[in-house]
Structure formats: C-alpha cells, structure tokens
Write a protein that holds these residues in place. Structure first.
Motif, PDB file in Angstrom:
ATOM      1  N   ILE A 357      51.259  23.733 -66.021  1.00 43.21           N
ATOM      2  CA  ILE A 357      51.745  22.378 -65.740  1.00 43.21           C
ATOM      3  C   ILE A 357      50.823  21.343 -66.367  1.00 43.21           C
ATOM      4  O   ILE A 357      51.273  20.399 -67.038  1.00 43.21           O
ATOM      5  N   TYR A 358      49.517  21.520 -66.176  1.00 40.41           N
ATOM      6  CA  TYR A 358      48.551  20.571 -66.737  1.00 40.41           C
ATOM      7  C   TYR A 358      48.620  20.553 -68.261  1.00 40.41           C
ATOM      8  O   TYR A 358      48.473  19.498 -68.885  1.00 40.41           O
ATOM      9  N   ASN A 359      48.854  21.707 -68.860  1.00 38.62           N
ATOM     10  CA  ASN A 359      48.934  21.780 -70.318  1.00 38.62           C
ATOM     11  C   ASN A 359      50.069  20.905 -70.845  1.00 38.62           C
ATOM     12  O   ASN A 359      49.887  20.134 -71.805  1.00 38.62           O
ATOM     13  N   TYR A 360      51.236  21.007 -70.221  1.00 33.91           N
ATOM     14  CA  TYR A 360      52.376  20.209 -70.674  1.00 33.91           C
ATOM     15  C   TYR A 360      52.207  18.729 -70.327  1.00 33.91           C
ATOM     16  O   TYR A 360      52.574  17.854 -71.120  1.00 33.91           O
ATOM     17  N   LEU A 361      51.657  18.443 -69.146  1.00 31.74           N
ATOM     18  CA  LEU A 361      51.481  17.045 -68.757  1.00 31.74           C
ATOM     19  C   LEU A 361      50.446  16.340 -69.636  1.00 31.74           C
ATOM     20  O   LEU A 361      50.492  15.117 -69.786  1.00 31.74           O
ATOM     21  N   SER A 362      49.528  17.078 -70.199  1.00 34.89           N
ATOM     22  CA  SER A 362      48.509  16.466 -71.059  1.00 34.89           C
ATOM     23  C   SER A 362      49.037  16.153 -72.456  1.00 34.89           C
ATOM     24  O   SER A 362      48.399  15.407 -73.203  1.00 34.89           O
ATOM     25  N   LYS A 363      50.212  16.710 -72.796  1.00 35.26           N
ATOM     26  CA  LYS A 363      50.745  16.540 -74.142  1.00 35.26           C
ATOM     27  C   LYS A 363      52.027  15.704 -74.199  1.00 35.26           C
ATOM     28  O   LYS A 363      52.303  15.055 -75.203  1.00 35.26           O
ATOM     29  N   ALA A 364      52.820  15.734 -73.123  1.00 33.28           N
ATOM     30  CA  ALA A 364      54.110  15.044 -73.131  1.00 33.28           C
ATOM     31  C   ALA A 364      53.940  13.540 -72.934  1.00 33.28           C
ATOM     32  O   ALA A 364      52.904  13.069 -72.445  1.00 33.28           O
ATOM     33  N   ALA A 365      54.971  12.800 -73.293  1.00 32.80           N
ATOM     34  CA  ALA A 365      54.936  11.341 -73.156  1.00 32.80           C
ATOM     35  C   ALA A 365      55.951  10.821 -72.144  1.00 32.80           C
ATOM     36  O   ALA A 365      55.785   9.731 -71.594  1.00 32.80           O
ATOM     37  N   ILE A 366      57.027  11.580 -71.889  1.00 30.50           N
ATOM     38  CA  ILE A 366      58.127  11.114 -71.041  1.00 30.50           C
ATOM     39  C   ILE A 366      58.486  12.203 -70.033  1.00 30.50           C
ATOM     40  O   ILE A 366      58.371  13.398 -70.327  1.00 30.50           O
ATOM     41  N   ALA A 367      58.926  11.782 -68.847  1.00 34.93           N
ATOM     42  CA  ALA A 367      59.337  12.731 -67.813  1.00 34.93           C
ATOM     43  C   ALA A 367      60.682  12.312 -67.224  1.00 34.93           C
ATOM     44  O   ALA A 367      60.986  11.117 -67.120  1.00 34.93           O
ATOM     45  N   LEU A 368      61.483  13.307 -66.825  1.00 34.55           N
ATOM     46  CA  LEU A 368      62.756  13.062 -66.153  1.00 34.55           C
ATOM     47  C   LEU A 368      62.672  13.517 -64.698  1.00 34.55           C
ATOM     48  O   LEU A 368      62.146  14.594 -64.395  1.00 34.55           O
ATOM     49  N   HIS A 369      63.216  12.680 -63.804  1.00 36.65           N
ATOM     50  CA  HIS A 369      63.306  13.035 -62.385  1.00 36.65           C
ATOM     51  C   HIS A 369      64.658  12.528 -61.904  1.00 36.65           C
ATOM     52  O   HIS A 369      64.906  11.317 -61.905  1.00 36.65           O
ATOM     53  N   THR A 370      65.547  13.421 -61.502  1.00 35.64           N
ATOM     54  CA  THR A 370      66.946  13.041 -61.307  1.00 35.64           C
ATOM     55  C   THR A 370      67.454  13.181 -59.878  1.00 35.64           C
ATOM     56  O   THR A 370      68.650  12.981 -59.635  1.00 35.64           O
ATOM     57  N   MET A 371      66.603  13.478 -58.912  1.00 28.65           N
ATOM     58  CA  MET A 371      67.088  13.617 -57.541  1.00 28.65           C
ATOM     59  C   MET A 371      67.416  12.252 -56.948  1.00 28.65           C
ATOM     60  O   MET A 371      66.627  11.314 -57.044  1.00 28.65           O
ATOM     61  N   ARG A 372      68.570  12.161 -56.316  1.00 24.39           N
ATOM     62  CA  ARG A 372      68.967  10.944 -55.610  1.00 24.39           C
ATOM     63  C   ARG A 372      68.350  10.957 -54.209  1.00 24.39           C
ATOM     64  O   ARG A 372      68.288  11.982 -53.547  1.00 24.39           O
ATOM     65  N   ASP A 373      67.872   9.801 -53.759  1.00 24.95           N
ATOM     66  CA  ASP A 373      67.262   9.666 -52.432  1.00 24.95           C
ATOM     67  C   ASP A 373      66.097  10.631 -52.249  1.00 24.95           C
ATOM     68  O   ASP A 373      65.952  11.253 -51.184  1.00 24.95           O
ATOM     69  N   GLU A 374      65.289  10.784 -53.274  1.00 22.81           N
ATOM     70  CA  GLU A 374      64.058  11.570 -53.154  1.00 22.81           C
ATOM     71  C   GLU A 374      63.187  10.900 -52.095  1.00 22.81           C
ATOM     72  O   GLU A 374      62.941   9.700 -52.141  1.00 22.81           O
ATOM     73  N   HIS A 375      62.749  11.684 -51.115  1.00 21.81           N
ATOM     74  CA  HIS A 375      62.000  11.116 -49.993  1.00 21.81           C
ATOM     75  C   HIS A 375      60.730  10.432 -50.457  1.00 21.81           C
ATOM     76  O   HIS A 375      60.395   9.334 -50.003  1.00 21.81           O
ATOM     77  N   PHE A 376      59.988  11.067 -51.357  1.00 24.38           N
ATOM     78  CA  PHE A 376      58.799  10.421 -51.917  1.00 24.38           C
ATOM     79  C   PHE A 376      58.744  10.652 -53.421  1.00 24.38           C
ATOM     80  O   PHE A 376      59.025   9.764 -54.201  1.00 24.38           O
ATOM     81  N   GLY A 377      58.396  11.840 -53.831  1.00 21.61           N
ATOM     82  CA  GLY A 377      58.338  12.156 -55.250  1.00 21.61           C
ATOM     83  C   GLY A 377      56.924  12.406 -55.738  1.00 21.61           C
ATOM     84  O   GLY A 377      56.384  11.641 -56.537  1.00 21.61           O
ATOM     85  N   ILE A 378      56.314  13.489 -55.249  1.00 18.22           N
ATOM     86  CA  ILE A 378      54.950  13.825 -55.655  1.00 18.22           C
ATOM     87  C   ILE A 378      54.870  14.024 -57.168  1.00 18.22           C
ATOM     88  O   ILE A 378      53.925  13.560 -57.818  1.00 18.22           O
ATOM     89  N   SER A 379      55.861  14.695 -57.726  1.00 14.72           N
ATOM     90  CA  SER A 379      55.809  14.954 -59.164  1.00 14.72           C
ATOM     91  C   SER A 379      55.851  13.657 -59.968  1.00 14.72           C
ATOM     92  O   SER A 379      55.260  13.572 -61.050  1.00 14.72           O
ATOM     93  N   VAL A 380      56.512  12.625 -59.439  1.00 15.01           N
ATOM     94  CA  VAL A 380      56.558  11.336 -60.130  1.00 15.01           C
ATOM     95  C   VAL A 380      55.156  10.727 -60.195  1.00 15.01           C
ATOM     96  O   VAL A 380      54.736  10.201 -61.236  1.00 15.01           O
ATOM     97  N   VAL A 381      54.421  10.823 -59.092  1.00 12.48           N
ATOM     98  CA  VAL A 381      53.044  10.325 -59.074  1.00 12.48           C
ATOM     99  C   VAL A 381      52.175  11.116 -60.039  1.00 12.48           C
ATOM    100  O   VAL A 381      51.336  10.548 -60.761  1.00 12.48           O
ATOM    101  N   GLU A 382      52.381  12.430 -60.082  1.00 14.02           N
ATOM    102  CA  GLU A 382      51.607  13.265 -61.003  1.00 14.02           C
ATOM    103  C   GLU A 382      51.926  12.917 -62.458  1.00 14.02           C
ATOM    104  O   GLU A 382      51.030  12.898 -63.302  1.00 14.02           O
ATOM    105  N   PHE A 383      53.184  12.640 -62.746  1.00 10.74           N
ATOM    106  CA  PHE A 383      53.535  12.176 -64.092  1.00 10.74           C
ATOM    107  C   PHE A 383      52.740  10.919 -64.443  1.00 10.74           C
ATOM    108  O   PHE A 383      52.147  10.812 -65.527  1.00 10.74           O
ATOM    109  N   MET A 384      52.743   9.967 -63.527  1.00 11.44           N
ATOM    110  CA  MET A 384      52.097   8.674 -63.772  1.00 11.44           C
ATOM    111  C   MET A 384      50.600   8.839 -63.976  1.00 11.44           C
ATOM    112  O   MET A 384      50.002   8.227 -64.869  1.00 11.44           O
ATOM    113  N   ALA A 385      49.974   9.667 -63.147  1.00 15.45           N
ATOM    114  CA  ALA A 385      48.531   9.887 -63.273  1.00 15.45           C
ATOM    115  C   ALA A 385      48.188  10.550 -64.604  1.00 15.45           C
ATOM    116  O   ALA A 385      47.153  10.255 -65.215  1.00 15.45           O
TER     117      ALA A 385
END
Length: 475
Positions: A357-385
């Motif tokens: 996961i870290y390998n791809y997050l260190s190289k990618a520029a864009i992320a998709l997250h498509t769940m409706r009414d996601e309660h929080f979204g830990i992966s979204v925060v990880e993308f941002m960080a």
C-alpha cells in the motif's frame, strides 16, 4: 393443579427478581470499578467484541490501536478479544503488523466463537439486518459465557450484543460506532423507491413491497433505539455518524473520536515526481464501497480520450477480502472490467500488505473513493497524508469532516462529475496547482493521527466522567 401452577409462577418470579437484583448489583459494581480506576488501578478486564478482528479494514485498525495503547499504558488491565478465527495470539499479532504496521504486545487473550457463522449475511437472504441482530445476541451469549469481563466493548457494529452484555451479564458497556446499522437515510431510499445494494429492484418497483419494507425498517429502528440505550458510553467516528446516533439513540454520553489514520510515515513521502496517470483505490471489497462505479469511471474516461493520451494510465484497486462473498465479488469485478474492455487499465492488489500500500501511495497522484455516505473514510485521510489527491463522494463524514472541495481534495456526486474532475487533474492542472492542493491536504490531516485517537478513545473508555482531561503518562 391450580396450586402447582401458582407455586411454579411464584418460584419463577422469585428467580427472575433475584437474578435481576444480582445483575443490577454486578452492573453497579462494574461501573464503580471503572469510575474508581483513576484512583485505584486494580485489575480491570475488557472484552472487545470484534469477531472479524483480522479482516484488515478501518474498524480493525481502531480495535488494534486501542488494544495496543491499553497494553502499553495500563499493564494491569486484562484484555479479551472475542474472535471468529481459530488462531494464536502470536500469529494474530504478526498478521496485524503485516496489515497495519502496528506492533501489539502479545499480552491479550483470545476467545474463539463457534457460533460466529450466525453473523454472516449469507445466512439471512431475507430480513438480513434482523437476522444478524438476533444472531449477534446468540454469539454474545456464547462469548460472555466463555468469559465475562467488567467492561464489554463493541467495536464492530453489532449493538444487539450490548443488550445481552448489560442485562444478562451486568457488564459496563462501551461502544464505538463506525456506521449506524439503520438510519433515516435508508428509509428515504426505500420511500423514494431507489434501486441500491440494500433495496432490490423488485422491491423498488412494487408499492406493496415498499410499504412492507418501510414497516420492517421502522421496527428495526425501534429495536436499534432500545439496544443503543444499553451503552454507558458511546463514541462515534464522525460528525455524520454523531448526527444520526444522537437522533436514534439519544445517549447520555456521546463523543466524536476520529478514527486512527497512519499518517506519520505517509507524511514523509515526497510530493514531487508522482505518476499522474496512476490512480489508486483502497478499501475492503464490500458491496457498499461501490467498486463498480470506479470501473465505469475508467471506461468513460477511456472512451473520451485517445490511447496516446492514456499511456501508462492505470487504476490500482487495493483492498482486503473478509470472506468467500468478498472473494466472489472480486471475481465479478474482474469479469466486469473485461466486459467493459478496460482490463488492461486495471491492476488488482488483493489483501495488500501495508508495504504494498505504501509503495503505491508514494508513487500515485490521484485516488478514487466511491462509497456513498461513508461514515468517515480512513483511506481518504491516508490518501491526503501521502500526497495523493482524493476524489470522493459528496456525502457522509468525508464531506462533513475531511475534504473541502477544490482546496484539499475533490467531491463528486455522480459518474459525470467523477470523470470531469479526473480529466481536470490528469490534463488541465499544472504541477504548481497540484502541489498547492497536496500541501493543503497535509495541513488538514494533522487532526487524524494514531496518537490522538488512542488518547481520546482511552479517555472516554476509562475516564468518561473525569475532568479535566487525564494525563495518562502520569498515572
């Protein structure tokens, strides 16, 4: 004959009253032990009800980080984890480290639940939520008969188990709510006769079936209200979840504790030199995560651009599978990618380790997250960080607590909006504009660290009525 009936009724009444008084006395004793823990750190036992504790999702990260924090800061506490997986403590801690990079001390105990199959949705093709609720009560009975803790902690989202813990075993009850099991939003979907993963086509098309399902949901909401009142302390993971729980449960003690996000290492990733044509997706392969929409987004993007514009373009779909249903769902998604003629643009990383996961997050520029009414979204925060610009659904905790549109990420409501934003990021924004968004993202995520979560969770778990905030290191 009548005399015997009267005698038996009297005996049962005495037994029930005696047991009720016993449970009340035990509950008061357990509450007192928690209340006095600040002064007297005697042995306090916690039972974490989390049957899928090795599933590798955000809920499991919540569990293991809190267990790790308790073991390190309060060694006198005894921790029990109720699990559906037959494994050893050492094997489980190693698996947790591979999944999350969290090194948990192997000083807790496991209680294997033979009846955990009763929690599986596949066991209830009809009335699934009600079936799981009733099933969770039987699983909780088995769990608490095997070991009864002072404090019962539900971190997985089976609130019916709390009623068993409180009224049958006298436990002090704490819960961390990731997502309301039933909500007014679900009623709205049924009322408007929308076709969704939790509202089948034939129900949406039938007025009678719709009215029956609305009645079913109202019954569930009432039962959900009753089970929610069993909790002494309620913690939720976002403003969106708090809004729903405060209406449905009306709890006396309700606090937002943002879930843990592993941002420390991610913040060290270099922002420059990213592969703009690499798009990542990170979530468990559950139906509500709506991976299908991601495939249609890629299809529409490919249709609208020439092949030369999409050289090295790739959607990397990372996530874990919990059971056979998830594995089958991945197979269906892979088949769909082939049917849409985009298989060459999709890379699958199933049950990814945190190194992958870290390998791809260190190289990618864009992320998709498509769940409706996601309660929080830990992966979204990880993308941002990590400096990966997220495009997420305009709903739930993601929109309320995390992303400010066009400042530290993007929000979309439908296929067309997702594609339009994706095109803008791929072809229109300059490197300077992308860098500005990345810097804004990293400023925002400071509030969502592992350390903040563990401190806040423990404060509300052990010291809910203490003021001012307890300094744990001084205890």
């Amino acid at each position: 004959m009548v005399e015997w009936i009267v005698i038996w009724c009297c005996l049962w009444t005495i037994c029930i009253l005696s047991y009720t008084l016993y449970i009340k006395q035990k509950l008061n004793k357990n509450k007192s032990r928690v209340d006095n823990f600040q002064k007297d750190q005697s042995i306090l036992t916690f039972g974490f009800f989390h049957p899928y504790c090795s599933a590798g999702g955000g809920g499991e990260r919540v569990l293991w980080l809190e267990v790790c924090h308790l073991l390190e800061n309060f060694p006198s506490c005894k921790i029990i984890i109720y699990t559906s997986e037959e494994t050893t403590v050492d094997a489980l801690t190693e698996k947790v480290y591979r999944q999350f990079g969290i090194r948990v001390l192997p000083k807790f105990s496991l209680v294997f639940l033979e009846s955990s199959f009763l929690l599986e949705p596949k066991e209830y093709p009809w009335f699934t939520l009600l079936g799981q609720a009733i099933g969770s009560m039987f699983v909780a009975i088995e769990a608490l008969l095997r070991y009864t803790p002072n404090c019962f902690v539900d971190t997985t989202g089976f609130p019916a188990s709390m009623s068993i813990a409180r009224f049958c075993f006298g436990c002090y009850v704490v819960c961390y709510v990731h997502y309301p099991t039933v909500s007014k939003d679900m009623l709205q979907v049924v009322r408007q006769r929308q076709v969704k993963y939790n509202n089948r086509t034939f129900i949406a098309k039938s007025y009678l079936a719709t009215q029956c399902k609305l009645f079913y949901y109202r019954v569930l909401m009432f039962l959900y209200f009753l089970t929610g009142k069993c909790a002494d302390v309620v913690m939720v993971n976002s403003s969106w979840t708090k809004q729903h729980i405060s209406v449905m449960w009306k709890p006396e003690y309700l606090q937002i504790v943002y879930p843990p996000c592993s941002v420390k290492t991610l913040l060290d990733f270099c922002l420059s030199g990213r592969k703009r044509h690499w798009i990542v997706s990170l979530s468990q392969f559950r139906e509500e995560k709506n991976h299908i929409l991601q495939l249609f987004i890629i299809q529409k993007l490919v249709q609208q651009h020439e092949e030369k514009d999409l050289q090295d373009f790739c959607l990397v779909m990372m996530g874990s599978t919990r059971n056979e249903q998830d594995v089958e769902r991945v197979s269906q998604l892979q088949k769909l990618a082939g049917d849409l003629n985009i298989a060459s643009y999709v890379r699958w990383v199933i049950n990814a380790s945190h190194e992958q996961i870290y390998n791809y997050l260190s190289k990618a520029a864009i992320a998709l997250h498509t769940m409706r009414d996601e309660h929080f979204g830990i992966s979204v925060v990880e993308f941002m960080a990590a400096g990966v610009i997220p495009i997420a659904h305009r709903s739930g905790g993601v929109a309320k607590d995390i992303i400010t549109h066009e400042q530290n990420g993007y929000l979309a409501s439908n296929l067309e909006e997702y594609v339009a934003i994706l095109e803008r990021l791929l072809f229109q924004l300059s490197e300077e504009q992308l860098h500005s968004i990345q810097c804004n993202m990293r400023t925002r995520v400071a509030e969502f660290s592992d350390e903040t979560f563990a401190s806040e969770f423990t404060k509300h778990l052990l010291f809910p009525r203490c003021s001012p905030v307890v300094e744990y290191k001084k205890l």
